[in-house]
Design a protein around this motif. Structure first.
Motif, short mmCIF file in Angstrom:
data_model
loop_
_atom_site.label_atom_id
_atom_site.label_comp_id
_atom_site.label_asym_id
_atom_site.label_seq_id
_atom_site.Cartn_x
_atom_site.Cartn_y
_atom_site.Cartn_z
N GLU A 22 -28.12 64.68 32.47
CA GLU A 22 -26.65 64.07 32.90
C GLU A 22 -25.69 63.88 33.63
OE1 GLU A 22 -22.81 65.33 29.28
OE2 GLU A 22 -23.64 66.57 31.10
N ALA A 23 -26.16 64.91 34.08
CA ALA A 23 -25.70 65.58 35.81
C ALA A 23 -25.72 64.60 36.77
CB ALA A 23 -25.79 67.12 36.40
N TYR A 24 -27.08 64.06 36.81
CA TYR A 24 -28.22 63.15 37.90
C TYR A 24 -26.48 61.88 37.99
CZ TYR A 24 -30.52 59.41 41.05
OH TYR A 24 -30.60 58.85 42.33
N THR A 25 -26.56 60.81 36.37
CA THR A 25 -26.33 59.75 35.98
C THR A 25 -24.48 60.40 36.66
OG1 THR A 25 -26.78 59.76 33.90
CG2 THR A 25 -25.02 58.41 34.26
N ARG A 26 -23.72 61.34 36.75
CA ARG A 26 -22.79 61.21 37.36
C ARG A 26 -22.48 61.73 38.42
NH1 ARG A 26 -19.69 65.20 32.57
NH2 ARG A 26 -20.25 63.79 30.36
#
Length: 651
Positions: A116-120
């Motif tokens: 999720e953090a990488y997507t954001r």
């Protein structure tokens, strides 16, 4: 009996034999009275199978002997009480605690948060927010008032617009209305980041709470991340209060003209920039991404530069006037390149609370902890105002022996929780009601004990963790034993080592050797010409200069004392002085100039010392192992060993 029936019976019998499973408590062998289970042997055998280079060690019976020797050494180490040494215990405990951290977190949730953090990180959000501040331990009355306040402000934001509401309510103390510019993952607390990324462009989020209070966020834009930039800047600070002599805007424009005239940016930064932290480095700043700095104007000007060494026109921020120069620009790295870094950030960020919450919920379910706790109303009832003055005590008729909850065989009572309540009196002010005090204390107490119990019993609950700790424990113990019994003797008992050398000196000799220069090339013509030059005693550097031109290497030289069977010499090499014949060798050709031939000679003790010590230790270990086999009784179960052989052969 019909033939078909006989064949079927035979088939079934073979099937039963070949598919018989080894039970976890099947003992393969014992050392004195200590059992060694077949399941452990199979696990270690299969784990190490691909690592074994010696084919003989893949044979079950040969490997069994190695495993028996291993267990005999461990038995001897325990007999010598090496496992009770403080240094051994300390190192084992340190390793266990470090390893345990990988098994105590919820890896599925961690993985989800990392992705999720990488997507954001790949999406920049431009937003603004309104905050009604609220103390984390606020009373229910104050909490409700703050919530109702943010609901009203959200309605006004939608109806009247942000600028109108900001002008009316922003005071920088209790209510904040702020433009945040662009940001991405890890730039805000997780609850705020979540709300922003889940809100569509143009929309206003529902009220949500962070540790600062209640917010609403309005999302203005979402765009692909612009990565990171590294810039240098020249800053002329705003005038100090009362200074009317200098004009920062005039000064920055004068510096800008010098840049246009071709003067060095770095030199001008060192001479004139008011940013003392960067001026000495030519204005260079650390790399940053959108939302990382406190000045959106500075970030915008920096990211608007697209060509390295390009610089901006002068612009103004709250700190003064600037000119920025682009030094480096990087996109968001690939996921695999920053996965470990993201894992570390996730565990340190406020989103780690989700990992902790998931772990606690799983532990409650695993240990059958009820959601409703009857102790809470009881403790609320016995609290009084002395709790706020750190003088509260348990009442005389306190039900201390009443069970609070049970973890495994350990029973926690009201006495345990009561002592915990007493210890934490100083943490709460009189603004926090009794029911919240008890609830917070109970949840913290329960979570602490759940984690402690899980960590203490991790070997019983996770077989993989138990196996790894067991292997490290035994390996560490084995190291202690070998160092004590074998290795130290080889390094310290010099008299015994020298006696061993005298008794076996014929085993240590130099093979036939030559002092030579060997030329190698894939081109036979080059080798022929090299041979002629070597015969004429032409220096090697001159030969290299002749053949190795235009960055192309056509001949390579190896020189020194070369032993028989050296990798540079063919097996049929003739050991005699002078320039040798040309040999075909390793898909190429070699020629050697032999300066001197040394016959086979015995090595002195100093020359052979390393090999002597190694052989001495090997012999000492062999004799020692014979003593261990005599000291301990090893009993092998042939029936279980047959099952083990069958299982391995059927893999």
């Amino acid at each position: 009996m019909k033939l078909k029936s006989v064949l079927m019976l035979l088939f079934l019998t073979i099937s039963v034999v070949s598919t018989a499973q080894i039970a976890s408590d099947d003992v393969l062998f014992s050392v004195d009275e200590t059992p060694v289970y077949a399941s452990e042997f199979l696990r270690v055998y299969n784990k190490n199978l691909d690592l074994v280079k010696d084919e003989s060690q893949k044979d079950v019976d040969a490997y069994l002997q190695l495993f028996i020797n291993y267990k005999l050494k461990l038995a001897e180490a325990k007999s010598l009480k090496l496992n009770e040494k403080p240094a051994y215990k300390k190192e084992l405990l340190s390793y266990r605690n470090q390893l345990a951290q990988n098994y105590l977190i919820d890896n599925a949730v961690t993985e989800e948060l990392v992705e999720e953090a990488y997507t954001r990180l790949n999406i920049d959000i431009k937003a603004r927010h309104i905050l009604v501040k609220l103390d984390p331990n606020a009373s229910p009355k104050d909490t409700l008032a703050a919530y109702m306040g943010i609901v009203k402000l959200r309605n006004r934001l939608i109806a009247e617009g942000f600028d109108t509401v900001k002008k009316d309510v922003h005071d920088g103390k209790e209510i904040f209305a702020e433009d945040l510019g662009y940001f991405s993952a890890f730039k805000m607390v997780y609850s705020f980041e979540n709300a922003a990324y889940k809100t569509e462009v143009g929309d206003v989020s529902q009220p949500f709470r962070s540790r600062f209070g209640y917010h609403v966020v309005q999302v203005l834009d979402k765009r692909p991340s612009r990565g990171t930039v590294k810039v240098a800047h020249i800053m002329i600070a705003n005038n100090a209060k009362g200074d009317t002599i200098s004009d920062p805007e005039v000064r920055i424009n004068e510096i800008y003209k010098k840049l246009i005239q071709g003067e060095s940016f770095e030199s001008l930064a060192k001479q004139f920039s008011d940013d003392n932290n960067s001026a000495g480095k030519g204005g260079e700043l650390a790399p940053f991404s959108m939302g990382q700095l406190s000045s959106s104007e500075f970030e915008t000007a920096s990211f608007n530069l697209v060509i390295v060494d390009q610089y901006s026109e002068p612009f103004k921020t709250d700190f003064g006037w600037h000119i920025v120069k682009l030094l480096e620009r990087k996109p968001v790295p690939d996921f695999g390149d920053i996965k470990e870094e993201l894992e570390d950030k996730v565990k340190q960020d406020t989103r780690s609370e989700r990992i902790d919450e998931s772990r606690i919920q799983k532990l409650k379910k695993a240990y059958k902890i009820a959601e409703e706790q009857p102790a809470i109303p009881y403790f609320v009832k016995i609290l009084n105002k002395t709790y706020y003055t750190n003088t509260w005590e348990l009442p005389s008729k306190f039900k201390g022996d009443t069970e609070l909850f049970t973890l495994g065989e350990k029973v926690y009572t009201y006495n345990d929780f009561g002592a915990y309540m007493i210890k934490r009196q100083t943490l709460f002010s009189d603004k926090i009601p009794f029911d919240k005090i008890v609830d917070l204390n109970y949840n913290t107490f329960l979570e602490t004990e759940l984690k402690s119990y899980q960590e203490a019993n991790l070997e019983n609950e996770n077989s993989e963790f138990a196996d790894i700790v067991g292997e490290y424990r035994d390996g560490l113990l084995l190291f202690e034993l070998m160092e004590t019994e074998i290795w130290n003797a080889g390094n310290t008992d010099t008299i015994a080592v020298q006696k061993y050398y005298q008794a076996h000196r014929d085993n240590y000799s130099w093979n036939k050797r030559v002092d030579a220069v060997v030329a190698s090339s894939v081109d036979r013509k080059v080798i022929r010409k090299t041979a002629r030059l070597l015969k004429k005693n032409v220096p090697l550097d001159d030969i290299k200069a002749r053949f190795n031109v235009n960055d192309e290497i056509h001949v390579i030289f190896t020189s020194g004392i070369l032993e028989e069977n050296h990798q540079s010499l063919p097996k049929n090499f003739e050991f005699k002085k002078g320039v040798s014949s040309i040999y075909e060798f390793n898909d190429g050709y070699i020629v050697a100039k032999v300066n001197q031939v040394f016959p086979k000679t015995l090595k002195s003790f100093e020359e052979a010392k390393g090999s002597v010590i190694n052989d001495f230790q090997t012999e000492k270990e062999d004799l020692w192992m014979q003593d261990l086999h005599a000291k301990y009784t090893v009993t092998i179960s042939e029936s279980v060993l047959t099952q083990v052989r069958n299982e391995i052969n059927n893999q």
